[in-house]
Design a protein around this motif. Structure first.
Motif, mmCIF file in Angstrom:
data_model
loop_
_atom_site.group_PDB
_atom_site.id
_atom_site.type_symbol
_atom_site.label_atom_id
_atom_site.label_comp_id
_atom_site.label_asym_id
_atom_site.label_seq_id
_atom_site.Cartn_x
_atom_site.Cartn_y
_atom_site.Cartn_z
ATOM 1 N N CYS A 57 9.431 30.433 31.055
ATOM 2 C CA CYS A 57 8.870 29.100 30.834
ATOM 3 C C CYS A 57 9.759 28.371 29.836
ATOM 4 N N ARG A 58 9.810 27.070 29.984
ATOM 5 C CA ARG A 58 10.637 26.269 29.080
ATOM 6 C C ARG A 58 10.120 26.414 27.648
ATOM 7 N N GLY A 62 13.256 21.957 25.906
ATOM 8 C CA GLY A 62 13.518 21.914 27.341
ATOM 9 C C GLY A 62 14.813 22.528 27.813
ATOM 10 N N ASP A 63 15.760 22.833 26.910
ATOM 11 C CA ASP A 63 17.054 23.362 27.338
ATOM 12 C C ASP A 63 17.174 24.871 27.155
ATOM 13 N N SER A 64 16.082 25.530 26.873
ATOM 14 C CA SER A 64 16.059 26.976 26.720
ATOM 15 C C SER A 64 14.714 27.472 27.219
ATOM 16 N N PHE A 65 14.567 28.789 27.360
ATOM 17 C CA PHE A 65 13.304 29.290 27.882
ATOM 18 C C PHE A 65 12.969 30.667 27.332
ATOM 19 N N TYR A 66 11.677 30.994 27.429
ATOM 20 C CA TYR A 66 11.176 32.315 27.067
ATOM 21 C C TYR A 66 11.157 33.193 28.312
ATOM 22 N N THR A 67 11.429 34.468 28.124
ATOM 23 C CA THR A 67 11.377 35.407 29.232
ATOM 24 C C THR A 67 11.164 36.810 28.692
ATOM 25 N N GLN A 68 10.954 37.774 29.588
ATOM 26 C CA GLN A 68 10.790 39.153 29.143
ATOM 27 C C GLN A 68 12.162 39.787 28.948
ATOM 28 N N GLN A 69 12.226 40.762 28.066
ATOM 29 C CA GLN A 69 13.490 41.449 27.825
ATOM 30 C C GLN A 69 13.718 42.515 28.882
ATOM 31 N N LEU A 70 14.958 42.708 29.263
ATOM 32 C CA LEU A 70 15.325 43.712 30.252
ATOM 33 C C LEU A 70 14.936 45.098 29.741
ATOM 34 N N GLY A 71 14.288 45.859 30.599
ATOM 35 C CA GLY A 71 13.864 47.203 30.237
ATOM 36 C C GLY A 71 12.370 47.343 30.099
ATOM 37 N N LEU A 72 11.661 46.219 30.038
ATOM 38 C CA LEU A 72 10.209 46.257 29.926
ATOM 39 C C LEU A 72 9.574 45.822 31.247
ATOM 40 N N GLY A 73 8.552 46.550 31.682
ATOM 41 C CA GLY A 73 7.812 46.165 32.869
ATOM 42 C C GLY A 73 6.780 45.106 32.552
ATOM 43 N N PHE A 74 6.244 44.475 33.582
ATOM 44 C CA PHE A 74 5.252 43.418 33.368
ATOM 45 C C PHE A 74 4.047 43.926 32.571
ATOM 46 N N MET A 79 3.145 38.852 23.741
ATOM 47 C CA MET A 79 3.706 37.602 23.247
ATOM 48 C C MET A 79 4.794 37.852 22.216
ATOM 49 N N SER A 80 4.736 39.008 21.521
ATOM 50 C CA SER A 80 5.696 39.278 20.452
ATOM 51 C C SER A 80 7.007 39.882 20.940
ATOM 52 N N ASN A 81 7.035 40.467 22.145
ATOM 53 C CA ASN A 81 8.306 41.026 22.612
ATOM 54 C C ASN A 81 9.016 40.154 23.633
ATOM 55 N N LEU A 82 8.512 38.948 23.864
ATOM 56 C CA LEU A 82 9.258 37.986 24.676
ATOM 57 C C LEU A 82 10.502 37.558 23.905
ATOM 58 N N ILE A 83 11.528 37.172 24.638
ATOM 59 C CA ILE A 83 12.738 36.684 23.977
ATOM 60 C C ILE A 83 12.992 35.227 24.354
ATOM 61 N N HIS A 84 13.741 34.548 23.515
ATOM 62 C CA HIS A 84 14.072 33.137 23.685
ATOM 63 C C HIS A 84 15.565 33.056 23.988
ATOM 64 N N VAL A 85 15.926 32.509 25.148
ATOM 65 C CA VAL A 85 17.331 32.463 25.570
ATOM 66 C C VAL A 85 17.733 31.037 25.916
ATOM 67 N N ASP A 86 19.047 30.766 25.833
ATOM 68 C CA ASP A 86 19.536 29.449 26.237
ATOM 69 C C ASP A 86 19.950 29.490 27.704
ATOM 70 N N GLN A 87 20.547 28.406 28.188
ATOM 71 C CA GLN A 87 20.873 28.310 29.609
ATOM 72 C C GLN A 87 22.023 29.229 30.023
ATOM 73 N N ASP A 88 22.726 29.779 29.051
ATOM 74 C CA ASP A 88 23.768 30.764 29.326
ATOM 75 C C ASP A 88 23.259 32.191 29.143
ATOM 76 N N ASN A 116 8.264 23.626 34.550
ATOM 77 C CA ASN A 116 8.202 24.234 33.219
ATOM 78 C C ASN A 116 7.984 25.736 33.259
ATOM 79 N N CYS A 117 7.776 26.282 34.449
ATOM 80 C CA CYS A 117 7.595 27.730 34.578
ATOM 81 C C CYS A 117 8.116 28.181 35.936
ATOM 82 N N ILE A 118 8.831 29.311 35.941
ATOM 83 C CA ILE A 118 9.362 29.904 37.168
ATOM 84 C C ILE A 118 8.934 31.362 37.217
ATOM 85 N N ILE A 119 8.411 31.769 38.361
ATOM 86 C CA ILE A 119 8.023 33.162 38.566
ATOM 87 C C ILE A 119 8.726 33.693 39.804
#
Length: 260
Positions: A57-58, A62-74, A79-88, A116-119
């Motif tokens: 989700c944005r 708007g130019d970055s988004f939150y997502t799950q970190q690689l290695g963790l299942g759904f 909320m505390s182990n989500l990561i914030h990444v830029d467009q790169d 604002n959200c992609i699944i």
């Protein structure tokens, strides 16, 4: 004594919408909380496929988004182990790294400022349908939010870690809210996290219904006007909000650590 038995259908629709607007307020959950809840809701709904799939989700700005970190299942997302990444896909905050396949999310966000959200997930029935190279057939009232709102990518471009795959998927999605990706899985987008979550649940249900119906005979189409009416009636921000709240409550009963 009943006062509405002589009202037209549009009048009754208007009354129902007014009641929803008055009674359904904001949940108070933050974007990170909603994203973590969505991961648990979709895990329970059969979207688990190991470490495959991404939910984003944005973030603010708007130019970055939150997502799950690689290695963790759904089922492990909080909320505390989500990561914030830029467009790169450079990590701005949090521990770990994102799934490299998040690259095509950047292409969709750049093409669709309304999103604002992609699944993106590989649930069993959507994945099975994708193997047949068949587009999604929406022929049941419950799945009408996807009526004429689900694109189809008939050719698999390979694993979506390059810019080419991002361009292909974003272009194939166009202005629709969902897409079935041949030999791959499903992707949905929403103006809100709640909208995207509901569409993700529906596309897997639609794929399952389609496979069941195909095993019994030919699927009959819905009348277009009625299908469009159902699309607009079922898929509204207030209905998405109240339905998401139900699934979130259920997820929290099963996954009490989600909002830790």
């Amino acid at each position: 004594m009943a006062d509405t038995l002589n009202l037209s259908k549009p009048e009754l629709v208007s009354i129902a919408q007014q009641r929803l607007a008055q009674e359904v307020g904001d949940s108070g959950w933050s974007a990170r909380q909603k994203l973590a809840l969505t991961c648990r809701v979709l895990f329970d709904a059969g979207h688990d496929s190991g470490l495959a799939g991404q939910i984003t989700c944005r973030a603010e700005g708007g130019d970055s988004f939150y997502t799950q970190q690689l290695g963790l299942g759904f089922d492990e997302i909080t909320m505390s182990n989500l990561i914030h990444v830029d467009q790169d896909l450079k990590v701005l905050a949090g521990r770990g790294i994102p799934n490299p396949a998040n690259r095509f999310h950047t292409w969709i966000y750049r093409q669709r400022p309304d999103v604002n959200c992609i699944i993106h997930t590989h649930p069993t029935h959507a994945a099975a349908l994708s193997m047949l190279e068949e587009p999604l057939a929406v022929s049941h009232m419950d799945t009408c939010p996807l009526y004429d709102d689900c694109a189809f990518l008939p050719a698999w471009p390979g694993v979506p870690v390059g810019n080419e795959e991002g361009e292909i998927i974003a272009r194939a999605l166009g202005d629709k809210r969902a897409i079935l990706l041949a030999h791959h899985g499903q992707l949905v987008v929403g103006k809100t996290i709640e909208e995207a979550c509901m569409l993700a649940i529906l596309i897997e249900r639609a794929a399952r219904l389609q496979l069941l119906a195909m095993s019994a005979g030919a699927i009959k189409p819905l009348p277009e006007a009625l299908a469009r009416e159902a699309h607009d009636w079922i898929s509204t921000p207030k209905r998405d909000s109240v339905t998401f709240a139900y699934y979130a409550r259920r997820a929290l009963r099963r996954h009490a650590d989600c909002l830790a």
